[in-house]
Design a protein around this motif. Structure first.
Motif, PDB file in Angstrom:
ATOM      1  N   ASP A  12       0.835  -1.201   0.000  1.00 41.10           N
ATOM      2  CA  ASP A  12       0.000   0.000   0.000  1.00 41.10           C
ATOM      3  C   ASP A  12       0.871   1.253   0.000  1.00 41.10           C
ATOM      4  O   ASP A  12       1.774   1.394   0.839  1.00 41.10           O
ATOM      5  CB  ASP A  12      -0.918   0.009   1.218  1.00 41.10           C
ATOM      6  N   HIS A  13       0.591   2.164  -0.924  1.00 43.10           N
ATOM      7  CA  HIS A  13       1.353   3.404  -1.061  1.00 43.10           C
ATOM      8  C   HIS A  13       0.515   4.595  -0.602  1.00 43.10           C
ATOM      9  O   HIS A  13      -0.682   4.660  -0.892  1.00 43.10           O
ATOM     10  CB  HIS A  13       1.757   3.624  -2.523  1.00 43.10           C
ATOM     11  N   LEU A  14       1.122   5.511   0.112  1.00 40.00           N
ATOM     12  CA  LEU A  14       0.460   6.759   0.438  1.00 40.00           C
ATOM     13  C   LEU A  14       1.484   7.870   0.568  1.00 40.00           C
ATOM     14  O   LEU A  14       2.679   7.615   0.801  1.00 40.00           O
ATOM     15  CB  LEU A  14      -0.357   6.647   1.725  1.00 40.00           C
ATOM     16  N   THR A  15       1.019   9.095   0.383  1.00 42.58           N
ATOM     17  CA  THR A  15       1.852  10.279   0.561  1.00 42.58           C
ATOM     18  C   THR A  15       1.357  11.036   1.778  1.00 42.58           C
ATOM     19  O   THR A  15       0.158  11.275   1.914  1.00 42.58           O
ATOM     20  CB  THR A  15       1.792  11.178  -0.687  1.00 42.58           C
ATOM     21  N   VAL A  16       2.253  11.392   2.658  1.00 43.75           N
ATOM     22  CA  VAL A  16       1.907  12.132   3.874  1.00 43.75           C
ATOM     23  C   VAL A  16       2.608  13.480   3.833  1.00 43.75           C
ATOM     24  O   VAL A  16       3.829  13.553   3.654  1.00 43.75           O
ATOM     25  CB  VAL A  16       2.318  11.353   5.140  1.00 43.75           C
ATOM     26  N   GLU A  17       1.818  14.523   3.991  1.00 45.84           N
ATOM     27  CA  GLU A  17       2.363  15.873   3.967  1.00 45.84           C
ATOM     28  C   GLU A  17       2.702  16.335   5.376  1.00 45.84           C
ATOM     29  O   GLU A  17       1.892  16.191   6.299  1.00 45.84           O
ATOM     30  CB  GLU A  17       1.362  16.830   3.314  1.00 45.84           C
ATOM     31  N   ILE A  18       3.896  16.891   5.520  1.00 46.34           N
ATOM     32  CA  ILE A  18       4.390  17.337   6.829  1.00 46.34           C
ATOM     33  C   ILE A  18       4.774  18.803   6.729  1.00 46.34           C
ATOM     34  O   ILE A  18       5.528  19.202   5.833  1.00 46.34           O
ATOM     35  CB  ILE A  18       5.598  16.493   7.273  1.00 46.34           C
TER      36      ILE A  18
END
Length: 303
Positions: A12-18
């Protein structure tokens, strides 16, 4: 665990913005593995090898492990550590322990020693710096241990500093609300283990049904027993991405299983890409809470 019941391995791929993520770390890739329950019964050597190969294939910058490596005996930990030693990343492998890793007495020391000898850094109320001081990695003691006390370790960090927190049990996010947590990575729930097609993980909606079930019958129904209720207070966080207050939480479905076993709940390797967040830290977008991810791992738009 049989793949005909659980489903095959899912990457599973996801992008998390910080917010305020340093430019050199934008695009950084993390791989998370969790809840292996490596005891000869609940995780096959084939699935473990597939998970390690999948992790290495994305060439991650960091690998994180979020607990429950064994079930009720620490003896397999040394063999497991030799397998996990095959994980490859530029910043190494970091781990925290779960509730199954600290009981019976002596398990914590035995597992920690095996992992450290394999080059895996175990954090127990400690801060690691795989990327330097600009993005610390906080590893907490398990929520059910007597040593779970996030205040001393979280208070060591400047509130302006982005950070990632590893904590086995997702319920710990309730205790972490006083501090900034750009991303908490947890496991423990095994994704709810039983997923009903069209409805999602069984435990996420069982509480409403449970009220109408006579007490004398609850102990015979999976997830209805009081001891199951205590395992995770917030079953709505059984898997996936959630915004809790101003903090972000991701719960990995794990690789292994536990009674009553998995049904339509695929074991998971998570690939997380870090990106810079556009909005200000003190203006969290509450509309993103508990929204599903799209195929690219970003939050789906509202209707």
């Amino acid at each position: 665990m049989h793949r005909l019941l659980s489903g095959s391995l899912s990457v599973d791929h996801l992008t998390v913005e910080i917010a305020e993520l340093p430019k050199p770390l934008q695009g950084c890739k993390l791989v998370q593995l969790s809840d292996l329950h490596y005891d000869g019964l609940r995780l096959s050597e084939q699935l473990l090898a597939e998970a390690i190969a999948a992790a290495n294939a994305v060439q991650p910058d960091l690998v994180v492990l979020t607990g429950d490596y064994v079930t009720d005996d620490p003896a397999p930990a040394r063999t497991l550590a030799s397998r996990l030693k095959q994980l490859r990343s530029s910043a190494g492998t970091y781990a925290v322990l779960g509730n199954h890793d600290i009981f019976p007495a002596g398990s914590q020391t035995e597992i920690t020693t095996a992992f450290v000898e394999a080059g895996i850094q175990v954090l127990w109320n400690q801060i690691g710096y795989p990327f330097g001081s600009e993005l610390p990695l906080v590893g907490l003691a398990d929520l059910w241990s007597r040593e779970f006390d996030p205040a001393p370790v979280m208070n060591r960090l400047d509130p302006a500093t982005p950070r990632i927190v590893l904590s086995h049990n997702p319920d710990s996010t309730v205790h972490l609300q006083p501090w900034r947590v750009d991303l908490q990575l947890s496991g423990h729930t095994h994704g709810g283990q039983v997923v009903i097609p069209g409805l999602g993980p069984l435990p996420t909606w069982y509480q409403a049904v449970r009220r109408h079930v006579p007490r004398r019958l609850r102990r015979w129904i999976p997830y209805m027993r009081e001891d199951c209720y205590k395992v995770v207070r917030h079953w709505e966080w059984a898997q996936g991405f959630h915004q809790v207050g101003s903090n972000c939480l991701y719960v990995n479905r794990g690789l292994g299983t536990y009674l009553p076993g998995r049904l339509f709940c695929r074991p998971e390797v998570t690939v997380i890409t870090l990106a810079e967040k556009a909005i200000a830290l003190n203006e969290p977008d509450s509309s993103t809470a508990n929204r599903p991810l799209n195929s690219k791992g970003r939050l789906s738009p509202t209707a």
